[in-house]
Enzyme design. Structure first.
Site, PDB file in Angstrom:
ATOM      1  N   TRP A  98      -2.646   8.073   4.024  1.00 44.56           N
ATOM      2  CA  TRP A  98      -1.586   7.263   3.438  1.00 44.56           C
ATOM      3  C   TRP A  98      -0.280   8.060   3.338  1.00 44.56           C
ATOM      4  CZ3 TRP A  98      -4.624   4.063   4.848  1.00 44.56           C
ATOM      5  CH2 TRP A  98      -5.593   3.359   4.155  1.00 44.56           C
ATOM      6  N   ASN A 141      -1.780  -1.216   6.062  1.00 45.12           N
ATOM      7  CA  ASN A 141      -3.235  -1.162   6.122  1.00 45.12           C
ATOM      8  C   ASN A 141      -3.833  -2.553   5.889  1.00 45.12           C
ATOM      9  OD1 ASN A 141      -5.970  -0.055   5.979  1.00 45.12           O
ATOM     10  ND2 ASN A 141      -5.815  -0.401   3.770  1.00 45.12           N
ATOM     11  N   GLU A 142      -4.533  -3.069   6.906  1.00 44.11           N
ATOM     12  CA  GLU A 142      -5.296  -4.322   6.835  1.00 44.11           C
ATOM     13  C   GLU A 142      -4.478  -5.518   6.347  1.00 44.11           C
ATOM     14  OE1 GLU A 142      -8.875  -3.494   4.599  1.00 44.11           O
ATOM     15  OE2 GLU A 142      -9.803  -2.478   6.308  1.00 44.11           O
ATOM     16  N   TYR A 194     -16.641  -3.067  10.079  1.00 40.01           N
ATOM     17  CA  TYR A 194     -17.453  -3.065   8.864  1.00 40.01           C
ATOM     18  C   TYR A 194     -18.443  -4.234   8.860  1.00 40.01           C
ATOM     19  CZ  TYR A 194     -14.243   0.409   6.932  1.00 40.01           C
ATOM     20  OH  TYR A 194     -13.501   1.545   6.720  1.00 40.01           O
ATOM     21  N   GLU A 220     -10.825   2.456  11.670  1.00 38.31           N
ATOM     22  CA  GLU A 220     -11.783   2.609  10.564  1.00 38.31           C
ATOM     23  C   GLU A 220     -13.135   2.092  11.020  1.00 38.31           C
ATOM     24  OE1 GLU A 220     -10.972   1.064   6.675  1.00 38.31           O
ATOM     25  OE2 GLU A 220      -8.829   1.553   6.740  1.00 38.31           O
ATOM     26  N   TRP A 247     -14.396   6.350   8.631  1.00 33.47           N
ATOM     27  CA  TRP A 247     -14.032   6.258   7.210  1.00 33.47           C
ATOM     28  C   TRP A 247     -15.242   6.704   6.389  1.00 33.47           C
ATOM     29  CZ3 TRP A 247      -9.481   4.662   4.790  1.00 33.47           C
ATOM     30  CH2 TRP A 247      -9.550   4.552   3.403  1.00 33.47           C
TER      31      TRP A 247
END
Length: 428
Positions: A97, A213-214, A294, A334, A376
């Site tokens: 970050w 992010n996302e 994920y 990720e 991740w």
């Protein structure tokens, strides 16, 4: 004469002391420039990343916490240890970050106001990464609330009486908030590192920038709102910084009008989040696509072997997109397997990791667009408060590091060695 000499020697001694202090500590500012490795910018050539004229396939990791752990000098050793460990595993890129908005030890304390101590922490992360030959993918804001995120920008606009809506999605369409974020982008990209003396936009230690992010904009499932925001912000980044690669930070979900939304997306909900992998990634100023993996969070009660089958299908679909539709590299920025899963085992996690890494290796062998993967996440010992259900300390398991060292070895053999720390080669 006696009085003159008596005054002269103390002055001479004091002057020598000042010179010693400057050379010992003031010179730290320049030590990275003098001793740090020479690095070239990572570029893009069609569907591949390129470094020094050769194809560059990424084996790397996420440690989101590097900046916040560098604010206090006493905890900087953890950052150094993590970067050193990553280098010893043959990793080449770390995603982290470059934001902390209105939170504890915030970088941006309010719109346009920055904490210099926190900025010096980010300076340290970049300078230390350079020392270990690690490049950084720096994310500029969070869609989630952790470390402020888009909701903090909305709160600021609301508090200043200029916000159009209290909805978190107004981050993407409110002119005042867009202005806040552009100011943030400009401040970060033009920052002159207090350690290296190099502006961020001119530093090849930075692999690239990630807009957010996302990102999700669920108030507009068509993805038109997010598309406009990406177009505007990517153009703004490129006006300031033409050296670095740029990505969006997408999870990889196909939009509602894409045929793959029903054949590849995990479930129907994934096409209703306000993002659209193909449209969002096609924007001309976006240099490479980003995808997350994920399956254990995206599916309910799916058997592990079925999750692995999905991982392969998901990755191969996006690599096909990179090759044939986007004609850009695809970075799986990720991926992981949660330790909270029922019947979780370390061997299952390593099997999942090997599945991802194997597909990247095959992509590299065939010069395809699957350009790398970032697991991740990694930490060092004693960082439980920064861990999550995916967190790993590399050497706490005797087998975990070697999964990634093996990937570093075979990518190196296939595409050439780019690592500064070559100690991992003894395991190849």
């Amino acid at each position: 004469m006696v009085a003159g000499n008596g005054l002269f020697y103390p002055i001479l001694g004091f002057a020598s002391f000042v010179v010693f202090i400057y050379m010992s500590f003031g010179g730290i500012r320049f030590s990275f420039l003098e001793e740090g490795p020479e690095l070239g910018f990572v570029e893009r050539n069609g569907t591949q990343f390129v470094l020094d004229g050769k194809a560059f396939y990424v084996n790397g990791w996420n440690s989101y916490w590097l900046m916040v752990q560098s604010v206090d000098v006493y905890s900087r050793s953890k950052v150094r240890e993590m970067l050193k460990t990553g280098a010893k595993m043959g990793f080449t890129v770390c995603r982290t970050w470059a934001f902390n908005d209105g939170d504890y030890n915030a970088l941006q304390t309010s719109p346009g106001r920055f904490d210099e101590q926190a900025f010096k922490a980010l300076d340290y992360v970049i300078a230390e990464a350079r020392q270990h030959g690690i490049r950084l993918l720096l994310s500029l804001v969070n869609n989630l609330q952790a470390y402020g995120g888009k909701s903090q920008y909305v709160k600021w606009a609301w508090q200043e009486g200029v916000g159009l809506s209290s909805s978190n999605d107004s981050f993407f369409f409110d002119p005042s908030i867009r202005s806040y974020f552009k100011n943030y982008i400009k401040t970060v990209l033009t920052r002159k590192n207090t350690i290296t003396g190099i502006e961020y936009r001119n530093d090849p230690t930075i692999f690239g920038w990630e807009l957010i992010n996302e990102p999700r904009c669920m108030s507009d499932p068509s993805a038109d709102t997010l598309q406009g925001w990406i177009d505007e912000m990517s153009s703004f980044v490129k006006l300031i910084d033409k050296n670095h690669l740029l990505t969006v930070g997408l999870e990889g979900f196909y939009g509602p009008n894409d045929p793959k939304s029903s054949t590849v997306n995990p479930e129907l909900w994934a096409s209703r989040l306000g993002s659209d992998f193909i449209r969002n990634s096609k924007i001309s100023n976006i240099d490479f696509a980003s995808v997350h993996i994920y399956p254990d969070h995206w599916f309910h009660e799916q058997a592990f072997e079925d999750q692995l089958k999905f991982v392969s299908k998901w990755m191969l679909s996006h690599i096909e997109d990179g090759d044939k539709v986007l004609k850009k590299p695809v970075l799986f920025s990720e991926y992981g397997l949660s330790e909270k899963n029922q019947n979780f085992s370390l061997s299952d996690r390593e099997k999942m990791h090997r599945t991802v890494l194997g597909i990247i290796y095959k992509s590299a062998k065939k010069n395809r667009s699957g350009a790398g993967a970032l697991v991740w996440q990694f930490l060092v010992g004693g960082m439980q408060e920064f861990s999550d259900e995916y967190g790993m300390v590399p050497w706490e398991s005797s087998s975990t590091p070697y999964v990634f060292i093996e990937q570093s070895c075979r990518l190196g053999k296939a595409k050439g060695w780019t690592q500064l720390d070559a100690s991992f080669k003894e395991h190849c």
